[in-house]
Design an enzyme around this catalytic site. Structure first.
Site, PDB file in Angstrom:
ATOM      1  N   HIS A  92       0.760  -1.256   0.000  1.00 19.69           N
ATOM      2  CA  HIS A  92       0.055   0.090   0.139  1.00 19.69           C
ATOM      3  C   HIS A  92       0.932   1.390   0.052  1.00 19.69           C
ATOM      4  O   HIS A  92       1.742   1.247   0.567  1.00 19.69           O
ATOM      5  CB  HIS A  92      -0.957   0.096   1.220  1.00 19.69           C
ATOM      6  CG  HIS A  92      -2.131   0.931   1.222  1.00 19.69           C
ATOM      7  ND1 HIS A  92      -1.913   2.399   1.236  1.00 19.69           N
ATOM      8  CD2 HIS A  92      -3.418   0.587   0.912  1.00 19.69           C
ATOM      9  CE1 HIS A  92      -3.154   2.770   1.206  1.00 19.69           C
ATOM     10  NE2 HIS A  92      -4.040   1.864   0.779  1.00 19.69           N
TER      11      HIS A  92
ATOM     12  N   ASP B 296      -7.628  -5.308  -0.464  1.00 14.97           N
ATOM     13  CA  ASP B 296      -7.965  -5.607  -1.644  1.00 14.97           C
ATOM     14  C   ASP B 296      -7.975  -7.178  -1.512  1.00 14.97           C
ATOM     15  O   ASP B 296      -8.825  -8.147  -2.161  1.00 14.97           O
ATOM     16  CB  ASP B 296      -7.092  -5.232  -2.703  1.00 14.97           C
ATOM     17  CG  ASP B 296      -7.568  -3.747  -3.176  1.00 14.97           C
ATOM     18  OD1 ASP B 296      -8.469  -3.297  -3.087  1.00 14.97           O
ATOM     19  OD2 ASP B 296      -6.365  -3.049  -3.108  1.00 14.97           O
TER      20      ASP B 296
END
Length: 454
Positions: free
Chosen positions: A351, A399
Site C-alpha cells: 500500500h 483488496d
C-alpha cells in the site's frame, strides 16, 4: 527529543497544516503518531532547522486539498475523527455514509459493549442506527416495523433528512428510474463484470433524476441515498432477498447463495472499511469533477472510471484471480514464484500509504475467519500470506481481504470491485459536498518537460 503537535509546527513554519503534511509526503519532514494513534507529532529540532532554512523549493509543488472528511493514521483511516475499525462490525454502512455526509453527532455514537451489526439486525426493536433513523440515544434501538419506502426530496424541508434517519430502507425513486436502469442492461453480455454494469446504471439513473442539479448538502445526501440504492437494486438478482439493508441487498446481487449472519457482518464491515480513504485516485478525480459543479451522478461516474484501474479498486479483481489459481494451499508457492519471475505485481499486497500493513485488511480477514472457520479458501489465502512473508514481500491490504470474502462466500467474479464501488460512492459524495461549498475550480498545473518554447 522534544515532540510538538501539528498546529505548533505549522505555526512555527508559517504554513497551513495541509502544507505541513505535504512536506511529510515529500520527505522534507518526518512525523510520528501520538499514543492515541491519531495525533501527528514532529521533532521540534527538525522544525526549527527548516524554519531557519526557509521553505523547500527544490521539488515541484504538490496538490494539497484541505478536507474535514477523512484523516489517515498509521494503518487505518479515521472518518471525521472516528476510527474506522471501531465502526466496522458495529455500525451499518448507511450509518457511516450519513456520518461522512453530515458529521452530525446524532448520526453515530459508540454502541454498548458487545453490540454488533448482527445484534442490531437481530430483532424487531434492534435495527440500526442513526444512519437510518432515530434521535440521539434512541437510534440504536429504532423500531424496524415502520413501513418501507424512503421518500427523498431536494427542497430542504426536512423530508430528505427524515428519509435517511427515520428507519426506512434507502430506495431508488421514482421506480421508473430504477426500471430504466434495469432495462438498459438487457443487451449487455451476461458475464459482464458488476463494475461495468454500475457505470451503465449510474448514467441512466442520472439522466432520469430531475433533482440532480440541487447541490446543497441536504439534497446531495438525498441523491446519495437514491443513487446507492439504485446501484444495488439495478444489478441482476442472484438469490432471494433476505433484508432491506444495503449490505443484504448487495449480497443478493453478488452471491447465488444465501448469506450466513457472520458472513453478512463481514460484508457490512467491508462496506464500512471502504467508504472513504482521503484523496485516493478516484476521490481526487471525483473532487475535480465536483469543483466544476458536475452533478453527483457525474461525480460518481468519474470515480467509477478511475476505481477499476488495477492499481486502485481493480486490485481486488486481480487478487480474486490470484486465489482462483491456488486450488490447494500447497500451490501458493508456485503461483507466487511464477508472478515474481514474470516481474508482475502481486495484487492485494502493499500500500502506498500503509507501509507496515493495512489495518482494514487485517480487520476484515479476522471477521471472515470467524464467519467461516476451516474454509478451504481461507487456507489458500493463509498459504499466500505465508509465502509473501517468506519472500519478505509487502503485506496484505484491503483488496486481498475483499478477494478472500468473495472466494469464501462464492460470489461472482468482480464482486470485490462492486463492493468497493458501492462503498466508496458514499465517500465521493462527501468530498463532492466540500467542493460544492468551496466554490472554486481545482486547477492543477503541469511542470513542463517538453521542447524549448520558441
Amino acid at each position: 527529543m522534544e515532540w510538538i503537535d501539528a498546529a505548533t509546527a505549522a505555526e512555527r513554519l508559517g504554513v497551513k497544516p495541509a502544507t505541513l503534511y505535504a512536506y511529510v509526503s515529500r520527505g522534507v519532514l518526518r512525523r510520528r503518531h501520538g499514543e492515541d494513534g491519531r495525533r501527528s507529532l514532529f521533532s521540534a529540532e527538525e522544525i526549527e532547522r527548516l524554519a531557519r532554512r526557509g521553505r523547500p523549493r527544490s521539488q515541484p509543488p504538490e496538490l494539497v486539498i484541505e478536507s474535514a472528511v477523512t484523516a489517515l493514521g498509521a494503518d487505518r483511516p479515521y472518518y471525521r475523527g472516528v476510527d474506522v475499525l471501531a465502526l466496522a462490525g458495529t455500525a451499518t454502512f448507511e450509518t457511516v455514509a450519513e456520518w461522512l455526509w453530515t458529521g452530525d453527532p446524532a448520526v453515530w455514537r459508540p454502541p454498548p459493549a458487545g453490540d454488533s451489526v448482527a445484534h442490531l439486525r437481530a430483532g424487531p426493536a434492534s435495527t440500526v442506527d442513526p444512519g437510518r433513523g432515530g434521535e440521539p440515544g434512541a437510534a440504536m434501538h429504532a423500531d424496524r416495523s415502520r413501513k418501507p419506502g424512503a421518500v427523498t426530496h431536494a427542497d430542504g424541508t426536512g423530508a430528505a433528512r427524515r428519509a435517511g434517519r427515520a428507519g426506512e430502507p434507502w430506495r431508488c425513486e421514482p421506480d421508473e428510474a430504477l426500471q430504466a436502469a434495469i432495462t438498459a442492461q438487457h443487451a449487455l453480455p451476461d458475464d459482464l463484470l458488476p463494475l461495468d454494469r454500475l457505470q451503465v446504471i449510474t448514467t441512466v439513473l442520472g439522466a432520469s433524476d430531475t433533482l440532480r442539479y440541487h447541490l446543497d448538502p441536504t439534497s446531495v445526501a438525498a441523491t446519495g441515498r437514491r443513487l446507492i440504492a439504485g446501484l444495488v437494486d439495478a444489478l441482476p438478482p442472484l438469490t432471494d432477498l433476505r433484508g432491506d439493508s444495503i449490505a443484504e441487498r448487495l449480497w443478493s446481487r453478488l452471491c447465488p447463495h444465501p448469506a450466513t449472519p457472520p458472513l453478512l457482518t463481514a460484508m457490512e464491515a467491508a462496506l464500512v472499511l471502504l467508504a472513504d480513504h482521503e484523496l485516493a485516485a478516484s476521490t481526487l478525480a471525483a473532487r475535480v469533477a465536483a469543483s466544476a459543479k458536475a452533478d453527483p451522478y457525474a461525480v460518481v461516474l468519474t470515480g467509477l472510471g478511475v476505481l477499476g484501474g488495477p492499481l486502485h479498486g481493480g486490485a481486488s479483481y486481480g487478487a480474486e484471480r490470484l486465489l482462483a489459481e491456488i486450488a490447494e494451499p500447497r500451490h501458493a508457492a508456485r503461483v507466487i514464484a511464477e508472478r515474481v519471475r514474470r516481474g508482475e505485481r502481486i495484487p492485494g499486497f502493499g500500500h502506498s500509504v500503509y507501509k507496515n500493513g493495512d489495518g482494514r485488511g487485517a480487520a476484515l480477514l479476522d471477521l471472515i475467519k470467524q464467519a467461516a472457520p476451516g474454509h478451504g479458501r481461507i487456507a489458500a489465502g493463509e498459504a499466500v500470506l505465508a509465502e509473501m512473508r517468506r519472500r519478505r514481500l509487502p503485506d496484505r491490504n484491503i483488496d486481498f481481504a475483499l478477494a478472500t470474502l468473495s472466494a469464501v462466500s462464492g460470489m461472482v467474479p468482480g464482486a470485490g470491485e462492486a463492493i468497493f464501488a458501492v462503498a466508496r460512492t458514499a465517500g465521493w459524495l462527501a468530498h463532492a459536498m466540500e467542493e460544492y461549498e468551496r466554490g472554486s475550480l481545482l486547477r492543477l498545473r503541469a511542470s513542463y518537460t517538453g521542447p524549448p518554447i520558441t
